[in-house]
Design a protein around this motif. Sequence first.
Motif: not given
Length: 878
Positions: A537, A555, A622, A625, A628, A650, A653, A655, A657
């Motif tokens: 992120r 971002s 999530e 993505g 955040d 998560r 991914s 990503h 957060s």
Amino acid sequence: MLSAAAVALRAGARRTVRRLPGKTRAIPVAASLRRQRPFSTSASRKTDLTTRGMIVQTLSSVGSKREVQQYLSLFTSVSSQRFAVIKVGGAILTDYLDELCSSLAFLYTVGLYPVIVHGAGPQLNSLLEQAGVEPQFEEGIRVTDAKTLRVARDLFLKENLNLVNKLEEKGVHAQPLTTGMFRAEYLNKEKWGLVGKVTGVNKQAIETAISNGYLPILTSMAETDDGQILNVNADVAAAELARALEPLKVVYLSEKGGLFDAAGQKISAINLDEEFDHLMSQEWVRYGTRLKIKEIKELLDTLPRATSVAIIHPGDLQKELFTDSGAGTLIRRGSKLLSATSLSEFKDLDALKTVLIRDREGPDAKETVDKYLEFLKENDFKAYYDGQMNALAIVLPAKDGRQATLATLTITKSGWLTNIADNIFTALKKEHPSLVWTVKEDDENLGWFFDKADGSITRDGDVMFWYGIENGDEIMRLMKDFTLNGRAMLGDSNLESRLHRAAKTGSKPFAQQARGYSTLARRPAVSAPVFGLNTGRGYVTQTNPNPPIGKKNASKSGPARVALIGARGYTGQELVRLLDSHPNMDLRHVSSRELAGKKLEGYNKSEVIYESLSPDDVRDMEKRGDIDCWVMALPNGVCKPFVEAVYEGRKGSNHKSVIVDLSADYRFDNSWTYGLPELVQRNNIADATQIANPGCYATAAQLGIAPLVEHLGGMPHIFGVSGYSGAGTKPSPKNDVENLTNNLIPYSLTGHIHEREVSSQLGTQVAFVPHVAVWFRGIHHTISIPLKQSMTSRDIRQIYQDRYAGEKLVKVVGEAPLVKNISGKHGVEIGGFEVDKTGKRVVVCATIDNLLKGAATQCLQNMNLALGYAEYEGIPIM
């Protein structure tokens, strides 16, 4: 080319992180700096009472104990008397004595011994006026007759003794040095009378005082060879002290706190070798400013190049010495820079190769540099360097739609010691209206680069910085190019990797590259853009020039995207209002089963409709993505499915957060970071992705007790009363106004969860009895604290003032604070400090708005830190 260690190295200045060559010299306080939230158990001398507060204050300003230790290492690298000379004017002694003594007490505590010389000009004018003597000045110098000198001498002795006594009260051993310190001859007896020109300094007396553990406190009085006392201007005395001692720092304390430019903006730094002639030609540099700059140049020309001069406010002395950003105006000689636009302009090409190769690793270093030089022969560039080649920067100019790029930056230790790094950046900004460069995301010295940049973006562990790019479309193009090039070429647009490959294969390193932002550097400290995959992120942080250590990202869409789960309650409503005015956060989703389909009130940036998000929805968001930062504003025991959904998202991914939980569900989970910034190291919060927001009662209680933990003689007892908003929106006897009228309801008489929370965080058992009253918002604590030794109310109040100095959301007051005065405010007020007859029990009172600093405001502090923004962004300071 530029190692992380080299980036940290700097002497006598603070616009970049400083580190001294060699090992860090041991300092007694170093061990305490390594703890997360240290409470000293030592009371061997009075200064220990304030040590904790002053150290934490500095750590809070710096943001890293590593930086503090580096500054200490720098300042203790020379003999004690060569640390600093500090000139204190008479007005400082009158108006800012407490701030001055607190700052000097900090330096003394960590083993630093500045040499203090003071004047008393304003006081002398007042006394002479009372005596019917009109002060006379010729060319700015006071004409001193025998009567004036007699008044001045008595005044200097009085002010000196007052300063010494104030320092002793703070546990600082200070020695008055009022006679025999300056040898002088008459400046011009016919013109100025008994005014002296300093011809010598008694260094031995200063060295003896310091070796015996005393701060030397000098007056600006001198003596002739035959014993005649002469008046000497305090600035002149400080300059002569500096010439004799050759310190790292010469500090002039000023009520204004620095020098100011034509627009009224404080000048952060002046590099005399580069800027003096230009400054002297400016119409606004006149009168006192012109004279001060000229005098400082004359002084620095006679001192080692590592010495610098700072003009600062007395309350900012610690910030000036121990932070990268500083506080006042820093003036140093710097170095004149040379430039070149072709290799033929370098006098010694072999020397250039040596500079480019130094600090590099790998067997193909020479071949890589050769390829780089071939590239420079065929392309436009401009190099900046000093005569000794201690510093070298190479910029590739704007071309073919590409921004100008800092391609090489290599600085030796000597170069950092003489402040060439800042000189180079000053030159870059003069000649290049915009510039791009990159640094590794995990580099420990990102602060200096943020200080030089207007904006940044992070992708796959690399941070691209820029300045001077104001067009939004251009910034978006730059960010897109940064991302796409990395994906397309798997990081191969890095100049370093391409040069290594070219060296091995004999290919041309730029054959396939249309544009790039690259730095020829071995280590990530100044390695310029290394494009990679966008897996993390990130947020544009243009509004925060000195972001905290943590995730300083940008971002794709700019501001951080926030989702609020459980927005119906009072805390959720307050957080919505704060987010509505936050310049770098957008509220994208609010979840409430009861309000689903209705419009969110109080948020004006965009229309947001309540949703009823399930854990599955959270997991999928999530994974994509979309968010955040997740804020869990749910009752205790309810948010676990949503947190686990984020964890599940998560897994599929890259990503990751941030989660901030407002309930008590994770406050005792060691895998979560406890988010009370005033007591927990801010670095830990900045690095966290899951933060447990403290309880409202618990926040006020901890802040009310923490400064005295090391002095506890038994269990603190907390009598707490909250307004009925603390009981939530669900109807109950505790928020029934009719039931509360003319009433006070105690509940959870023992074992309340906040009792456990406070005890766990402070590391000592407390007793807590909560009550609810008829007012709506605000908490009052009356805390009875037993002490292990007798103390006065004044001592205890000083401990709290020192402990929370610099904390914008903690206010230490004299009287017991009132709930009606804290309602709607974003901080905590602490006061009372009444001690019983034995001196071994003190009663401290604390108030807090349970919906703000007790919940929503503290949540936003944690969000700011974890997302890379300034801690107080979007928070009205109390």
